[in-house]
Write an enzyme that holds these catalytic residues in place. Structure first.
Site, PDB file in Angstrom:
ATOM      1  N   ASP A 193      -1.097  -6.119  -0.027  1.00 15.80           N
ATOM      2  CA  ASP A 193      -1.429  -5.490   1.257  1.00 15.80           C
ATOM      3  C   ASP A 193      -2.926  -5.275   1.404  1.00 15.80           C
ATOM      4  OD1 ASP A 193       0.938  -5.163   2.650  1.00 15.80           O
ATOM      5  OD2 ASP A 193       1.269  -3.086   2.002  1.00 15.80           O
ATOM      6  N   LYS A 223      -1.076  -9.340   3.126  1.00 18.46           N
ATOM      7  CA  LYS A 223      -0.309  -8.860   4.287  1.00 18.46           C
ATOM      8  C   LYS A 223      -1.165  -7.857   5.043  1.00 18.46           C
ATOM      9  CE  LYS A 223       3.501  -6.093   3.820  1.00 18.46           C
ATOM     10  NZ  LYS A 223       3.036  -4.859   4.486  1.00 18.46           N
ATOM     11  N   GLU A 277       9.748  -3.941  10.290  1.00 16.94           N
ATOM     12  CA  GLU A 277      10.130  -2.668   9.669  1.00 16.94           C
ATOM     13  C   GLU A 277      10.732  -1.691  10.680  1.00 16.94           C
ATOM     14  OE1 GLU A 277       7.277  -0.902   7.001  1.00 16.94           O
ATOM     15  OE2 GLU A 277       8.404   0.978   6.863  1.00 16.94           O
ATOM     16  N   GLU A 286      -1.046  -5.207   8.739  1.00 19.30           N
ATOM     17  CA  GLU A 286      -0.218  -4.610   9.786  1.00 19.30           C
ATOM     18  C   GLU A 286      -0.832  -4.871  11.154  1.00 19.30           C
ATOM     19  OE1 GLU A 286       0.445  -0.444   9.027  1.00 19.30           O
ATOM     20  OE2 GLU A 286       1.211  -0.818   7.005  1.00 19.30           O
ATOM     21  N   ASP A 317       0.834  -1.213   0.000  1.00 18.90           N
ATOM     22  CA  ASP A 317       0.000   0.000   0.000  1.00 18.90           C
ATOM     23  C   ASP A 317       0.868   1.262   0.000  1.00 18.90           C
ATOM     24  OD1 ASP A 317       0.917  -0.140   2.598  1.00 18.90           O
ATOM     25  OD2 ASP A 317      -1.030   0.266   3.527  1.00 18.90           O
ATOM     26  N   SER A 318       2.193   1.091   0.075  1.00 16.89           N
ATOM     27  CA  SER A 318       3.104   2.217  -0.170  1.00 16.89           C
ATOM     28  C   SER A 318       2.845   2.827  -1.549  1.00 16.89           C
ATOM     29  CB  SER A 318       4.561   1.763  -0.050  1.00 16.89           C
ATOM     30  OG  SER A 318       4.814   0.661  -0.895  1.00 16.89           O
TER      31      SER A 318
HETATM   32  O1  KIV Z   1       3.671  -1.115   1.473  1.00 17.96           O
HETATM   33  C1  KIV Z   1       4.838  -1.556   1.432  1.00 17.96           C
HETATM   34  O2  KIV Z   1       5.610  -1.312   0.483  1.00 17.96           O
HETATM   35  C2  KIV Z   1       5.282  -2.389   2.553  1.00 17.96           C
HETATM   36  C3  KIV Z   1       6.710  -2.815   2.601  1.00 17.96           C
HETATM   37  C4  KIV Z   1       7.663  -1.706   2.550  1.00 17.96           C
HETATM   38  C5  KIV Z   1       7.004  -3.785   3.673  1.00 17.96           C
HETATM   39  O3  KIV Z   1       4.480  -2.717   3.386  1.00 17.96           O
HETATM   40 NA    NA Z   2       2.467  -1.706   3.281  1.00 17.26          NA
END
Ligand code: KIV
Ligand code: NA
Length: 275
Positions: free
Chosen positions: A83, A113, A182, A115, A44-45
């Site tokens: 994510d 994934k 992280e 958090e 989600d970055s």
């Molecule tokens: O969203 C993302 O890119 C991430 C990674 C940097 C672990 O969660």
């Molecule tokens: Na992320």
């Protein structure tokens, strides 16, 4: 044919050859990274890197699905992990299952994934028991930016490092097949890597982890500022800016397009260029 790596394949790499992860948000990125990586993360970055938001909080489930589907279509070797975005899973296990099952069905990815630690353990268990492999994510969890107050590293005092250890233990006991760690000091990453029966995937968590992940645009030199934990393996941003400047110059000088870029038209007489 090629058999794509699975969550259990990644799980089985605990303590073995380091696991290589990299983010990919779209087809060209997936094509570049697929053969070199064990897993591709549709992180989600992308909200910050592609869409220009200040945080990952505005990212939607529909955005993650569109990008996740593109990455699955353009890869065949790496496990694709997508994510769960902020707001799609925190309410409880059933909301999380609805969001995660949409992601799995509509993208074809192999895992999701999410958090969080202790307070997400029940959700991780609920998903895993129902056929959705889950990668955990502890330490700096960017979706909590508004309660953290900043993107500073975590676990630099005993209270925080013990909380992170409890978080990792909780999601792994609940069935996570790997856990992203992280922005924590090496001492914290080493303790987790020793204690966890599943791979730790570090980002800003030193070389002791079972694997590593970076944001592709960070390591390619496409982002103006990067965190300390990033190594810039290329300066693609300056290469691209130079190419764009030369294109603009050539258009203004009428040296692009050239004859080699122009469709042949035998009978046509070139008009006299006007002065
Ligand atoms: O969203 C993302 O890119 C991430 C990674 C940097 C672990 O969660
Ligand atoms: Na992320």
């Amino acid at each position: 044919g090629v058999r794509r790596l699975t969550a259990p394949d990644i799980r089985a790499r605990k303590g073995g050859a380091p696991i290589v992860g990299l983010t990919a948000y779209h087809a060209p990125a997936a094509r570049l990274a697929d053969e070199h990586c064990d897993f591709l993360l549709v992180g989600d970055s992308l909200g910050m890197v592609l869409y220009g938001y200040d945080t990952t909080v505005p990212v939607t489930l529909d955005m993650m699905i569109a990008h996740g589907a593109a990455v699955v279509r353009a890869s065949r070797h790496a496990l694709v992990v997508v994510d769960l975005p902020f707001g799609s899973y925190e309410e409880g296990p059933q909301a999380a299952f609805r969001a995660a099952s949409r992601i799995m069905k509509e993208t074809g990815c192999g895992a999701v994934k999410l958090e969080g630690g202790c307070h997400m353990a029940a959700t991780v268990g609920y998903l895993v028991e129902r056929g959705i492999p889950v990668m955990g994510h502890v330490g700096l969890t960017p979706q909590s930016i508004n309660t953290f107050g900043s993107f500073r590293p975590r676990g630099r005092d005993d209270i925080e490092s013990e909380a992170i250890a409890a978080d990792a233990e909780a999601v792994v006991s609940a069935g996570a097949f790997a856990v992203v760690v992280e922005a924590v000091p090496v001492r914290v990453a080493a303790a987790l890597t020793r204690a966890m029966p599943v791979p730790t995937i570090g980002i800003g968590a030193s070389v002791v982890c079972d694997g590593q992940i970076l944001v592709m645009e960070d390591m390619l030199g496409l982002m103006p500022r990067v965190p300390k934990f990033v190594r810039r393996y290329a300066e693609i941003g300056s290469v691209a800016a130079d190419a764009i400047a030369r294109y603009a110059h050539d258009v203004r000088n009428r040296t692009f397009p050239g004859v080699e870029n122009t469709y042949a038209d035998p009978g046509f007489e070139e008009p006299e260029a006007s002065a």
